[in-house]
Design a protein around this motif. Structure first.
Motif, PDB file in Angstrom:
ATOM      1  N   HIS A  26       0.815  -1.212   0.000  1.00 25.84           N
ATOM      2  CA  HIS A  26       0.000   0.000   0.000  1.00 25.84           C
ATOM      3  C   HIS A  26       0.854   1.270   0.000  1.00 25.84           C
ATOM      4  CE1 HIS A  26       0.573  -0.777   4.366  1.00 25.84           C
ATOM      5  NE2 HIS A  26       0.801   0.500   4.364  1.00 25.84           N
ATOM      6  N   THR A 137      -1.419  14.583   8.827  1.00 26.66           N
ATOM      7  CA  THR A 137      -2.001  13.333   8.339  1.00 26.66           C
ATOM      8  C   THR A 137      -3.305  13.623   7.605  1.00 26.66           C
ATOM      9  OG1 THR A 137      -1.102  12.139  10.227  1.00 26.66           O
ATOM     10  CG2 THR A 137      -2.894  11.068   9.024  1.00 26.66           C
ATOM     11  N   ARG A 139      -6.467  11.771   6.590  1.00 25.87           N
ATOM     12  CA  ARG A 139      -7.058  10.516   7.049  1.00 25.87           C
ATOM     13  C   ARG A 139      -7.895   9.866   5.962  1.00 25.87           C
ATOM     14  NH1 ARG A 139     -10.261  10.481  11.991  1.00 25.87           N
ATOM     15  NH2 ARG A 139      -9.985   8.264  11.617  1.00 25.87           N
ATOM     16  N   GLU A 140      -7.652   8.594   5.753  1.00 21.01           N
ATOM     17  CA  GLU A 140      -8.494   7.715   4.936  1.00 21.01           C
ATOM     18  C   GLU A 140      -8.674   8.219   3.504  1.00 21.01           C
ATOM     19  OE1 GLU A 140     -12.021   6.651   7.110  1.00 21.01           O
ATOM     20  OE2 GLU A 140     -10.840   5.881   8.798  1.00 21.01           O
ATOM     21  N   VAL A 141      -7.603   8.802   2.932  1.00 19.41           N
ATOM     22  CA  VAL A 141      -7.710   9.320   1.563  1.00 19.41           C
ATOM     23  C   VAL A 141      -7.493   8.224   0.511  1.00 19.41           C
ATOM     24  CG1 VAL A 141      -7.188  11.740   2.004  1.00 19.41           C
ATOM     25  CG2 VAL A 141      -5.315  10.115   1.702  1.00 19.41           C
ATOM     26  N   ARG A 143      -8.022   3.928  -0.507  1.00 17.07           N
ATOM     27  CA  ARG A 143      -8.665   2.666  -0.139  1.00 17.07           C
ATOM     28  C   ARG A 143      -7.987   1.558  -0.931  1.00 17.07           C
ATOM     29  NH1 ARG A 143     -12.518   0.816   2.997  1.00 17.07           N
ATOM     30  NH2 ARG A 143     -13.367  -1.222   2.450  1.00 17.07           N
ATOM     31  N   ARG A 147      -9.298  -1.694   2.850  1.00 13.58           N
ATOM     32  CA  ARG A 147      -9.254  -0.842   4.047  1.00 13.58           C
ATOM     33  C   ARG A 147      -8.883   0.587   3.650  1.00 13.58           C
ATOM     34  NH1 ARG A 147      -4.609   0.733   6.244  1.00 13.58           N
ATOM     35  NH2 ARG A 147      -2.704  -0.069   5.339  1.00 13.58           N
ATOM     36  N   TRP A 148      -9.276   1.521   4.509  1.00  5.15           N
ATOM     37  CA  TRP A 148      -8.922   2.923   4.293  1.00  5.15           C
ATOM     38  C   TRP A 148      -7.479   3.134   4.705  1.00  5.15           C
ATOM     39  CZ3 TRP A 148     -12.150   5.178   1.288  1.00  5.15           C
ATOM     40  CH2 TRP A 148     -13.501   4.878   1.338  1.00  5.15           C
ATOM     41  N   VAL A 149      -6.794   3.988   3.936  1.00  8.68           N
ATOM     42  CA  VAL A 149      -5.361   4.212   4.198  1.00  8.68           C
ATOM     43  C   VAL A 149      -5.119   5.696   4.445  1.00  8.68           C
ATOM     44  CG1 VAL A 149      -3.011   3.901   3.316  1.00  8.68           C
ATOM     45  CG2 VAL A 149      -4.809   2.284   2.642  1.00  8.68           C
ATOM     46  N   ASP A 150      -4.484   6.004   5.592  1.00  7.32           N
ATOM     47  CA  ASP A 150      -4.076   7.381   5.906  1.00  7.32           C
ATOM     48  C   ASP A 150      -2.771   7.715   5.183  1.00  7.32           C
ATOM     49  OD1 ASP A 150      -6.155   7.340   7.718  1.00  7.32           O
ATOM     50  OD2 ASP A 150      -4.880   7.336   9.509  1.00  7.32           O
TER      51      ASP A 150
END
Ligand code: COA
Length: 159
Positions: A26, A137, A139-141, A143, A147-150
């Motif tokens: 990722h 950071t 956040r969750e930009v 996927r 899963r969501w990835v920061d």
């Protein structure tokens, strides 16, 4: 191990290192590799493109590119570094990044920025060891792999 400028013959190995991370990891938000043509364009761009050559085998690369296209960003560059699985944790990333940052400083680049998808202890440690500081950071930009990835942004002032 030799840190040197990338050559056309290195591009298949570079592309393979990146493709593995795109498909299985990722660190990049790409989900598949890039065509060789995209790597060739990088080779002839104004930015630096270095490889780590261990006894004739390319085991990693580091490169820089524009952060954003607008002219006032001109003395800022975004950096990236990849080391092949099986060769990580041996100091290769550090050597590549030290060489890349030295070249960028010589060019008069003022700021380098890097975006590190989380979690990535090795990349965070590498960037901190090379003088980068965390900016913030997002956040969750991304996927990836369900899963969501920061994304953590880091920067270092060179000039
Ligand atoms: C991140 C990456 C480039 C680091 O390169 P590397 O050759 O494995 O790292 P190095 O051996 O040069 O180590 C660099 C620093 O990180 C530390 N480090 C390395 N792996 C670590 C780990 N898993 N956990 C914590 N620290 C680690 C080292 O101790 C070293 O710190 P020091 O200079 O203060 O001793 C490499 O692991 C990689 O390619 N990972 C997959 C792709 C990726 O994440 N690329 C970065 C995209 S932002």
């Amino acid at each position: 191990m030799d840190i040197r400028r990338a050559l056309p013959a290195d591009l298949p190995a570079v592309a393979a290192i990146y493709e593995r991370e795109a498909r299985e990891g990722h660190a990049t938000f790409d989900v598949e590799g890039r065509p060789l043509e995209a790597w060739r364009e990088r080779l002839v761009s104004d930015d630096h493109f270095l490889v780590a050559d261990r006894d004739g085998v390319v085991v990693g690369y580091a490169t820089s590119g524009p952060y954003r296209p607008k002219p006032a960003y001109g003395r800022t560059r975004e950096t990236t570094v990849y080391v092949a699985a099986g060769h990580q944790g041996l100091g290769t990333g550090r050597r590549l990044y030290d060489a890349l940052l030295a070249l960028l400083a010589e060019d008069g680049v003022h700021v380098v920025v890097a975006a590190v998808a989380q979690p990535n202890d090795a990349s965070m440690a590498l960037h901190r060891a090379c003088g980068f500081e965390v900016v913030g950071t997002m956040r969750e930009v991304g996927r990836k792999h369900d899963r969501w990835v920061d994304l953590v942004w880091l920067q270092r002032l060179l000039g």
